[in-house]
Design a protein around this motif. Structure first.
Motif, short mmCIF file in Angstrom:
data_model
loop_
_atom_site.label_atom_id
_atom_site.label_comp_id
_atom_site.label_asym_id
_atom_site.label_seq_id
_atom_site.Cartn_x
_atom_site.Cartn_y
_atom_site.Cartn_z
N ILE A 110 46.32 81.51 80.30
CA ILE A 110 46.99 82.34 81.31
C ILE A 110 48.16 83.04 80.61
O ILE A 110 48.87 82.44 79.82
N GLY A 111 48.39 84.29 80.93
CA GLY A 111 49.56 84.98 80.40
C GLY A 111 49.37 85.65 79.06
O GLY A 111 50.29 86.25 78.53
N GLY A 112 48.17 85.55 78.48
CA GLY A 112 47.93 86.21 77.20
C GLY A 112 48.51 85.45 76.04
O GLY A 112 48.23 84.29 75.85
N GLY A 113 49.37 86.11 75.30
CA GLY A 113 49.94 85.47 74.14
C GLY A 113 51.25 86.11 73.73
O GLY A 113 51.66 87.12 74.28
N SER A 114 51.90 85.49 72.77
CA SER A 114 53.18 85.98 72.28
C SER A 114 53.32 85.60 70.82
O SER A 114 52.85 84.55 70.39
N ILE A 115 53.98 86.46 70.06
CA ILE A 115 54.21 86.17 68.64
C ILE A 115 55.44 85.30 68.44
O ILE A 115 55.69 84.82 67.34
N ALA A 116 56.21 85.09 69.51
CA ALA A 116 57.39 84.23 69.46
C ALA A 116 57.57 83.58 70.83
O ALA A 116 57.05 84.06 71.83
N THR A 117 58.31 82.51 70.89
CA THR A 117 58.62 81.84 72.15
C THR A 117 59.81 82.55 72.77
O THR A 117 60.90 82.57 72.18
N LYS A 118 59.59 83.17 73.94
CA LYS A 118 60.61 84.01 74.55
C LYS A 118 60.65 83.84 76.06
O LYS A 118 59.70 83.35 76.66
N ILE A 119 61.73 84.32 76.63
CA ILE A 119 61.84 84.48 78.08
C ILE A 119 62.10 85.95 78.34
O ILE A 119 62.96 86.57 77.70
N TYR A 120 61.33 86.49 79.27
CA TYR A 120 61.42 87.90 79.64
C TYR A 120 61.94 87.99 81.07
O TYR A 120 61.75 87.08 81.86
N ILE A 121 62.57 89.10 81.41
CA ILE A 121 62.89 89.40 82.80
C ILE A 121 62.12 90.65 83.19
O ILE A 121 62.03 91.60 82.41
N THR A 122 61.51 90.60 84.38
CA THR A 122 60.78 91.75 84.91
C THR A 122 61.29 92.02 86.31
O THR A 122 61.52 91.09 87.08
N PHE A 123 61.48 93.30 86.63
CA PHE A 123 61.92 93.71 87.96
C PHE A 123 60.73 94.31 88.70
O PHE A 123 60.01 95.14 88.15
N PHE A 124 60.54 93.88 89.96
CA PHE A 124 59.46 94.37 90.81
C PHE A 124 60.07 95.03 92.04
O PHE A 124 61.07 94.53 92.59
N ASP A 125 59.44 96.12 92.52
CA ASP A 125 59.93 96.75 93.75
C ASP A 125 59.44 95.97 94.97
O ASP A 125 58.80 94.92 94.83
N GLU A 126 59.72 96.49 96.17
CA GLU A 126 59.37 95.81 97.41
C GLU A 126 57.87 95.58 97.57
O GLU A 126 57.44 94.68 98.26
N THR A 127 57.06 96.42 96.93
CA THR A 127 55.60 96.29 97.04
C THR A 127 55.01 95.38 95.98
O THR A 127 53.81 95.13 95.97
N GLY A 128 55.84 94.88 95.06
CA GLY A 128 55.35 94.03 94.00
C GLY A 128 54.99 94.77 92.73
O GLY A 128 54.51 94.18 91.77
N PHE A 129 55.27 96.08 92.69
CA PHE A 129 54.97 96.89 91.51
C PHE A 129 56.05 96.67 90.45
O PHE A 129 57.24 96.80 90.74
N PRO A 130 55.68 96.33 89.20
CA PRO A 130 56.69 96.13 88.16
C PRO A 130 57.37 97.45 87.80
O PRO A 130 56.71 98.47 87.64
N GLU A 131 58.70 97.40 87.68
CA GLU A 131 59.46 98.61 87.38
C GLU A 131 60.21 98.55 86.06
O GLU A 131 60.98 99.44 85.75
#
Length: 153
Positions: A110-131
């Motif tokens: 699940i989630g694909g992969g990463s070349i490093a161990t990281k934490i990301y922040i993602t912002f989503f609008d009211e409809t759930g669309f990532p912005e």
């Protein structure tokens, strides 16, 4: 406690969050010892579940200072033989939600992969669309290096 948002639920808008976060949160970087670590089968040092929770709490305490939002909810979590490889938590903003995503180095079911161990922040609008979003922390040599949690302008 904390800064009140302009609406009836005391949730701050993403725009207000970004404007204020520029001075309050994005102005410095932190390093946090990841005392709670474990080893993969290949001998790689990774954060333990307790260590991941600790870094989420550290990041969220900074968010609380800016937004006044006092809790987050777990969205999903993925585990394999080595431990947690994906952990997502979200918190509300006036005009959507923001989500922290922990992703351990490597390829995962699940989630694909990463070349490093990281934490990301993602912002989503009211409809759930990532912005937008970006990397906010990286784990290396048993340490978390925390950077900027605001969106780039």
């Amino acid at each position: 406690m904390g800064m009140e948002g302009p609406n009836k639920d005391n949730r701050m808008s993403r725009r207000d969050f970004l404007r204020i976060a520029g001075g309050a949160v994005g102005a410095y970087a932190l390093s946090v010892d990841a005392v709670e670590v474990s080893l993969t089968k290949s001998g790689e040092v990774i954060p333990s579940p307790e260590g991941i929770k600790r870094i989420f709490e550290t990041l969220f305490s900074e968010i609380t200072k800016v937004t006044g939002v006092e809790n987050y909810t777990e969205v999903r979590k993925g585990n394999d033989d080595d431990g947690v490889y994906l952990w997502e938590v979200a918190f509300p903003l006036e005009d959507g939600i923001a989500q922290f995503e922990y992703l351990r180095k490597g390829r995962h079911e699940i989630g694909g992969g990463s070349i490093a161990t990281k934490i990301y922040i993602t912002f989503f609008d009211e409809t759930g669309f990532p912005e937008g979003g970006h990397n906010v922390a990286e784990f290396s040599d048993g340490m978390w290096d925390i950077g900027d949690i605001r969106l780039p302008k």
